[in-house]
Scaffold this active site. Structure first.
Site, mmCIF file in Angstrom:
data_model
loop_
_atom_site.group_PDB
_atom_site.id
_atom_site.type_symbol
_atom_site.label_atom_id
_atom_site.label_comp_id
_atom_site.label_asym_id
_atom_site.label_seq_id
_atom_site.Cartn_x
_atom_site.Cartn_y
_atom_site.Cartn_z
ATOM 1 N N LEU A 104 0.889 -1.159 0.000
ATOM 2 C CA LEU A 104 0.000 0.000 0.000
ATOM 3 C C LEU A 104 0.927 1.209 0.000
ATOM 4 O O LEU A 104 1.931 1.212 0.728
ATOM 5 C CB LEU A 104 -0.892 0.032 1.250
ATOM 6 C CG LEU A 104 -1.976 -1.040 1.356
ATOM 7 C CD1 LEU A 104 -2.727 -0.887 2.681
ATOM 8 C CD2 LEU A 104 -2.960 -0.951 0.194
ATOM 9 N N ASP A 105 0.608 2.223 -0.797
ATOM 10 C CA ASP A 105 1.529 3.356 -0.854
ATOM 11 C C ASP A 105 1.491 4.174 0.438
ATOM 12 O O ASP A 105 0.663 3.944 1.319
ATOM 13 C CB ASP A 105 1.284 4.215 -2.099
ATOM 14 C CG ASP A 105 -0.084 4.871 -2.129
ATOM 15 O OD1 ASP A 105 -0.457 5.493 -1.128
ATOM 16 O OD2 ASP A 105 -0.777 4.766 -3.155
ATOM 17 N N TYR A 106 2.397 5.120 0.528
ATOM 18 C CA TYR A 106 2.652 5.874 1.750
ATOM 19 C C TYR A 106 1.388 6.501 2.331
ATOM 20 O O TYR A 106 1.144 6.465 3.540
ATOM 21 C CB TYR A 106 3.685 6.965 1.436
ATOM 22 C CG TYR A 106 4.232 7.714 2.624
ATOM 23 C CD1 TYR A 106 5.093 7.092 3.534
ATOM 24 C CD2 TYR A 106 3.919 9.057 2.827
ATOM 25 C CE1 TYR A 106 5.617 7.783 4.611
ATOM 26 C CE2 TYR A 106 4.447 9.765 3.904
ATOM 27 C CZ TYR A 106 5.296 9.112 4.790
ATOM 28 O OH TYR A 106 5.812 9.804 5.861
ATOM 29 N N THR A 108 -1.851 5.721 1.485
ATOM 30 C CA THR A 108 -3.019 4.842 1.523
ATOM 31 C C THR A 108 -3.103 4.104 2.855
ATOM 32 O O THR A 108 -2.100 3.667 3.414
ATOM 33 C CB THR A 108 -2.964 3.831 0.372
ATOM 34 O OG1 THR A 108 -2.934 4.548 -0.868
ATOM 35 C CG2 THR A 108 -4.185 2.924 0.373
#
Length: 237
Positions: A104-106, A108
């Protein structure tokens, strides 16, 4: 004596996913019996001395499967070169070395699975295993029927066309709306790029389910172990 491919052995030790293990090998971060190994294909056994970044590793005897409600501001890695907080920092009380299954990106938030089971991770992240991932997003504006149709049919993003997806409007306000998005792929920042492509940038994004496993009411920043049924459902997805 059973021989195992080096990247699988590293994953079985809970150091990193098999894909990340291959990167570590290519970077020259792995030694076998004191010799740096940088090529794929080598096999090892339990009698070999394997080191990653100078630390001797051994296979984890206990397999653990964790569901974390990831907050914003954490990177989905075991270590970060910029010393930003990682999701591992949130796993207080977990003695085994685990690594994230996918990313999951930073910014999210939401459902993230971590484990020390390399075979499980390989199956979960392999492109041919299309596990449904569902997100709740707050976006700018409200998509039209034509935009939703384009979103669900496949969008050209960079050098690829997205697979069929689902988009459902949950609620609307004057300038924003909340949507539910379900995709099968797991490309970098895919939901954000898809929403951008139809003219409705993401303002907040949260993953709420993976296959049949849901986040439920788990507080943000907290974790729990997956049940046996949940692990089996992900294996069979």
């Amino acid at each position: 004596m059973e021989m195992t491919r080096l990247q699988k052995y590293i994953a079985d030790c809970g150091v990193a996913s098999r894909r990340k293990a291959e990167e570590l090998i290519q970077q020259g971060s792995v030694k076998v019996n004191g010799i740096v190994v940088s090529e794929m294909g080598i096999k090892v056994s339990s009698s070999d001395r394997v080191e990653v970044n100078g630390s001797v590793i051994k296979p984890e005897s206990k397999k653990v499967y964790i569901l974390l409600n990831k907050p914003s501001g954490y990177v989905t890695t075991v270590k970060d070169q910029f010393r930003r907080p990682t999701v591992i920092d949130l796993l207080k009380g977990v003695d085994e070395r685990v690594f994230p299954v996918g990313r999951l990106d930073y910014e999210t938030t939401g459902l993230l699975v971590l484990t020390n089971d390399g075979d499980f991770t390989h199956k979960m992240t392999h492109p041919r295993h299309e596990i449904e991932k569902t997100y709740q997003a707050t976006i700018a504006g409200t998509p039209t029927k034509d935009e939703i149709h384009s979103f669900e049919s496949g969008l050209e993003i960079e050098d690829y066309v997205t697979s069929p997806a689902k988009l459902k409007i949950i609620s609307t306000k004057e300038r924003t709306c909340v949507i539910e998005v379900t995709i099968h792929e797991g490309r970098n920042r895919q939901v954000r790029k898809m929403c951008e492509a139809i003219g409705h940038p993401v303002l907040a994004l949260k993953r709420i389910s993976l296959g049949k496993v849901t986040l439920g009411n788990l507080p943000e920043g907290s974790w729990r172990e997956l049940t046996r049924d949940e692990v089996n459902s992900l294996r069979n997805s």
